[in-house]
Design a protein around this motif. Structure first.
Motif, short mmCIF file in Angstrom:
data_model
loop_
_atom_site.label_atom_id
_atom_site.label_comp_id
_atom_site.label_asym_id
_atom_site.label_seq_id
_atom_site.Cartn_x
_atom_site.Cartn_y
_atom_site.Cartn_z
N GLU A 41 0.83 -1.20 0.00
CA GLU A 41 0.00 0.00 0.00
C GLU A 41 0.87 1.26 0.00
N ALA A 42 1.93 1.26 0.79
CA ALA A 42 2.84 2.41 0.82
C ALA A 42 3.51 2.62 -0.53
N ALA A 43 3.69 1.55 -1.29
CA ALA A 43 4.30 1.64 -2.63
C ALA A 43 3.32 2.16 -3.67
N GLY A 44 2.03 2.22 -3.33
CA GLY A 44 1.04 2.77 -4.25
C GLY A 44 -0.02 1.81 -4.73
N GLN B 259 -8.83 -3.10 -4.86
CA GLN B 259 -8.90 -4.52 -5.23
C GLN B 259 -7.55 -5.06 -5.68
N ARG B 260 -6.75 -4.24 -6.35
CA ARG B 260 -5.42 -4.70 -6.80
C ARG B 260 -4.54 -5.02 -5.59
N VAL C 175 -1.98 -9.17 -2.30
CA VAL C 175 -1.74 -9.73 -0.97
C VAL C 175 -2.23 -11.18 -0.91
N LEU C 176 -3.39 -11.46 -1.49
CA LEU C 176 -3.89 -12.84 -1.53
C LEU C 176 -2.96 -13.74 -2.33
N HIS D 209 -5.71 -4.64 -14.25
CA HIS D 209 -5.18 -5.91 -13.78
C HIS D 209 -5.02 -6.85 -14.96
N GLY D 210 -3.78 -7.22 -15.29
CA GLY D 210 -3.49 -7.97 -16.50
C GLY D 210 -4.06 -9.36 -16.59
#
Length: 163
Positions: free
Chosen positions: A42-45, A49-50, A55-56, A147-148
């Protein structure tokens, strides 16, 4: 090379990348590591949902390392330009070629086989280096953009086996 003549997958953070997290982990540290990963991503941006998807995906890789890769592993997370990259390595016996070649979604009633499939679906790219001395899985996601994997059915589930 290890004594058995097999290459052990290396986990190398590119010199141009900004390292965000590097941790050794074992079974009892999975939850804390997942929380630390989420905070760093999150700190990286990474957002919304992404963030949840990434994380999942990493949680599945950590869980696989604990369950199937000798009970412990190493996680590295870094930012390379507009991409967030995570690598999970373990010292297990490796993943069989048949397993890596199967890109089909596991059957709903099957208890196993979901980890790698989910990690591939929830990230923009995934590479697997595996052998008898361990496995390293590297996934990445773009910090900005669509999201690719889930958006592109042609690449969904693609896994590269590197030895």
């Amino acid at each position: 090379m290890t004594d058995d003549g097999h290459h052990r997958p290396d986990a190398v953070v590119p010199a141009a990348g900004q390292q965000l997290l590097a941790e050794r982990f074992a079974r009892g540290q999975v939850t804390d590591l997942r929380h630390a990963l989420a905070a760093c991503a999150e700190a990286a941006g990474l957002r919304d949902q992404r963030l949840d998807d990434f994380v999942l995906a990493v949680n599945e890789l950590i869980t696989n390392a604990v369950r199937h890769g000798g009970g412990a592993g190493v996680l590295r997370l870094w930012r390379a330009g507009g991409t967030l990259v995570c690598e999970v390595s373990d010292g297990g016996a490796g993943i069989g070629a048949e397993r890596l070649a199967n890109h089909e979604r596991p059957a709903p009633d099957v208890a196993g086989g979901w980890g790698l499939w989910l990690a591939g679906q929830l990230s923009d790219s995934m590479q697997v280096a595996t052998g008898p001395a361990g496995t390293t899985v590297r996934i990445s996601t773009m910090l900005n953009g669509v999201h690719g994997r889930l958006a592109d059915a042609d690449t969904a589930g693609a896994v590269e086996r590197v030895e």
